[in-house]
Design a protein around this motif. Structure first.
Motif, PDB file in Angstrom:
ATOM      1  N   THR A 293      43.000  37.009  79.131  1.00  0.00           N
ATOM      2  CA  THR A 293      42.073  36.274  78.277  1.00  0.00           C
ATOM      3  C   THR A 293      40.757  37.049  78.262  1.00  0.00           C
ATOM      4  O   THR A 293      40.648  38.104  78.890  1.00  0.00           O
ATOM      5  CB  THR A 293      41.871  34.821  78.771  1.00  0.00           C
TER       6      THR A 293
ATOM      7  N   VAL B 234      46.993  41.596  66.085  1.00  0.00           N
ATOM      8  CA  VAL B 234      45.732  40.951  66.458  1.00  0.00           C
ATOM      9  C   VAL B 234      45.433  39.839  65.454  1.00  0.00           C
ATOM     10  O   VAL B 234      45.346  40.091  64.251  1.00  0.00           O
ATOM     11  CB  VAL B 234      44.560  41.972  66.434  1.00  0.00           C
TER      12      VAL B 234
ATOM     13  N   PHE C  91      38.463  38.198  68.613  1.00  0.00           N
ATOM     14  CA  PHE C  91      39.883  38.106  68.964  1.00  0.00           C
ATOM     15  C   PHE C  91      40.304  36.670  69.262  1.00  0.00           C
ATOM     16  O   PHE C  91      39.678  35.995  70.066  1.00  0.00           O
ATOM     17  CB  PHE C  91      40.206  38.982  70.186  1.00  0.00           C
ATOM     18  N   ASP C  92      41.366  36.239  68.612  1.00  0.00           N
ATOM     19  CA  ASP C  92      41.913  34.907  68.873  1.00  0.00           C
ATOM     20  C   ASP C  92      43.203  35.012  69.689  1.00  0.00           C
ATOM     21  O   ASP C  92      43.452  34.229  70.585  1.00  0.00           O
ATOM     22  CB  ASP C  92      42.197  34.193  67.548  1.00  0.00           C
ATOM     23  N   PHE C  93      44.037  35.988  69.327  1.00  0.00           N
ATOM     24  CA  PHE C  93      45.250  36.250  70.102  1.00  0.00           C
ATOM     25  C   PHE C  93      45.691  37.678  69.831  1.00  0.00           C
ATOM     26  O   PHE C  93      45.599  38.160  68.704  1.00  0.00           O
ATOM     27  CB  PHE C  93      46.385  35.271  69.729  1.00  0.00           C
TER      28      PHE C  93
ATOM     29  N   HIS D 144      35.835  35.391  73.199  1.00  0.00           N
ATOM     30  CA  HIS D 144      35.575  36.536  72.306  1.00  0.00           C
ATOM     31  C   HIS D 144      35.310  36.064  70.878  1.00  0.00           C
ATOM     32  O   HIS D 144      36.039  35.219  70.357  1.00  0.00           O
ATOM     33  CB  HIS D 144      36.761  37.507  72.324  1.00  0.00           C
TER      34      HIS D 144
ATOM     35  N   GLY E 204      42.083  34.600  73.142  1.00  0.00           N
ATOM     36  CA  GLY E 204      40.746  35.070  72.794  1.00  0.00           C
ATOM     37  C   GLY E 204      39.641  34.665  73.753  1.00  0.00           C
ATOM     38  O   GLY E 204      38.598  35.310  73.791  1.00  0.00           O
TER      39      GLY E 204
ATOM     40  N   ALA F 137      42.567  37.248  64.279  1.00  0.00           N
ATOM     41  CA  ALA F 137      41.121  37.022  64.409  1.00  0.00           C
ATOM     42  C   ALA F 137      40.832  35.525  64.497  1.00  0.00           C
ATOM     43  O   ALA F 137      41.641  34.707  64.050  1.00  0.00           O
ATOM     44  CB  ALA F 137      40.397  37.618  63.208  1.00  0.00           C
ATOM     45  N   THR F 138      39.680  35.171  65.048  1.00  0.00           N
ATOM     46  CA  THR F 138      39.319  33.754  65.182  1.00  0.00           C
ATOM     47  C   THR F 138      39.092  33.124  63.807  1.00  0.00           C
ATOM     48  O   THR F 138      38.735  33.819  62.843  1.00  0.00           O
ATOM     49  CB  THR F 138      38.014  33.566  65.989  1.00  0.00           C
TER      50      THR F 138
ATOM     51  N   HIS G  50      33.445  38.423  76.911  1.00  0.00           N
ATOM     52  CA  HIS G  50      33.951  39.413  75.942  1.00  0.00           C
ATOM     53  C   HIS G  50      34.789  40.516  76.591  1.00  0.00           C
ATOM     54  O   HIS G  50      35.169  41.471  75.917  1.00  0.00           O
ATOM     55  CB  HIS G  50      32.804  40.043  75.122  1.00  0.00           C
TER      56      HIS G  50
ATOM     57  N   THR H 102      43.170  32.754  59.103  1.00  0.00           N
ATOM     58  CA  THR H 102      43.231  33.786  60.148  1.00  0.00           C
ATOM     59  C   THR H 102      43.532  35.122  59.488  1.00  0.00           C
ATOM     60  O   THR H 102      44.484  35.215  58.712  1.00  0.00           O
ATOM     61  CB  THR H 102      44.349  33.471  61.175  1.00  0.00           C
TER      62      THR H 102
END
Length: 330
Positions: free
Chosen positions: A91, A236, A217-219, A214, A211, A238-239, A95, A187
């Motif tokens: 995780t 990747v 990055f979400d996953f 961060h 994420g 994104a959030t 950051h 996303t």
């Protein structure tokens, strides 16, 4: 008199909700037509090919909490369509990537995520590349107008498309409130090629990371950590916040922003492959759920989907199951 193709039940959307509902209805002897606007079915359990390699670019895994879903997953595992994934989890804290092991059982489609959709759709006829523009009341029936101008009729309709698309299709019905209550977030997903392993500052290796705190990055998922996969791709997500801010950006620009952030974070050489915007990726507020994860618009018009059930693949499955049970009970 006009002749249309007529169905007992017409299901719009061949994601997990739609496929599950169709399976259950068909097992009970009801004739079902399933329409999907895409070339492929399975919704966000999506897989893409690029440069001769295949990867998951939608949902990266799923978990099981409800016994009804567990039964389905066990039979999919036994049939070879699903397998367990045991990644070294990380995780982000301040950051920075850190190890974050847990005991959660995670499952993936085998060989790819779209296999769960294939498992659920084995005996179902799906009409792909069929985008529904409008559903109209037509006496005791419903008339569906496709963007191709084809028209279909049905006794009963189940809409499992994402919420914004559902509201647009059902303009003749009172669903506006549903749309604002069950909003969905976008996303951006970027696929990178990375030759080196992902490591944290203590040398620990990662197969996947949530994420954490961060902003971007979400996953993150390393494809070749999933059973049977060979590529050097890393996916990747994104959030929602970052994706909303960059909603209308060009995919090439997104690829570069995410590639740079990723290279800097993990100190690895990366190459961006492609970016895909999921406009309706997941519920804005997963705590807001409809009763049983479904909604009845009128006696024979139903709405289902993961967004009514708190998100997640399991939510989609259970929502489709509940919808089928209610349609059968009429």
């Amino acid at each position: 008199m006009e002749h249309h193709k007529h169905s007992d039940v017409l299901i719009i959307g061949a994601g997990i909700s739609g496929l599950m509902a169709a399976t259950k209805l068909q097992e009970s002897g009801i004739s079902v037509t399933v329409l999907d606007k895409g070339r492929h079915y399975g919704g966000r359990m999506a897989t893409r090919a690029f440069d001769g390699a295949i990867f998951d670019h939608g949902a990266q895994f799923f978990t099981v909490r409800d016994h009804r879903f567990q039964v389905a997953v066990e039979s999919a595992v036994a049939a070879g369509f699903v397998t367990q994934w045991k990644p070294n989890m990380g995780t982000f804290q301040d950051h920075q990537p850190i190890a974050s092991p847990d005991h959660q059982a995670r499952f993936v489609g085998h060989p790819y995520m779209n296999s769960l959709g294939r498992f659920l759709s084995q005996d179902i006829e799906i009409q792909t590349e069929s985008r529904v523009q409008m559903v109209e009341p037509n006496g005791d029936l419903f008339r569906l107008i496709l963007t191709s101008q084809e028209t279909l009729t049905a006794d009963c309709v189940l809409v499992t498309a994402p919420v914004d698309q559902m509201v647009a299709m059902l303009q003749h019905f009172d669903v506006e409130q549903l749309g604002s209550r069950f909003a969905m977030d976008p996303t951006w997903t970027t696929v990178l090629s990375v030759e080196e392993p992902l490591r944290g500052s203590a040398g620990e290796s990662f197969d996947a990371l949530f994420g954490g705190d961060h902003p971007l990055f979400d996953f993150i998922a390393v494809e070749n950590s999933k059973p049977g996969r060979q590529s050097n791709f890393i996916v990747v997500h994104a959030t929602p916040e970052w994706s909303t801010k960059h909603l209308e950006s060009d995919p090439a620009e997104i690829s570069e922003l995410i590639r740079e952030a990723f290279s800097e974070t993990f100190q690895v050489t990366t190459q961006a492959r492609l970016s895909h915007r999921w406009r309706y990726a997941r519920p804005t507020n997963p705590k807001v759920t409809a009763q049983k994860g479904i909604y009845q618009v009128s006696p024979n018009l139903w709405v289902a989907g993961d967004y009514l059930a708190g998100g997640r693949v399991e939510g989609a499955y259970l929502s489709g199951l509940e919808a089928a049970e209610h349609i059968l009970a009429r």
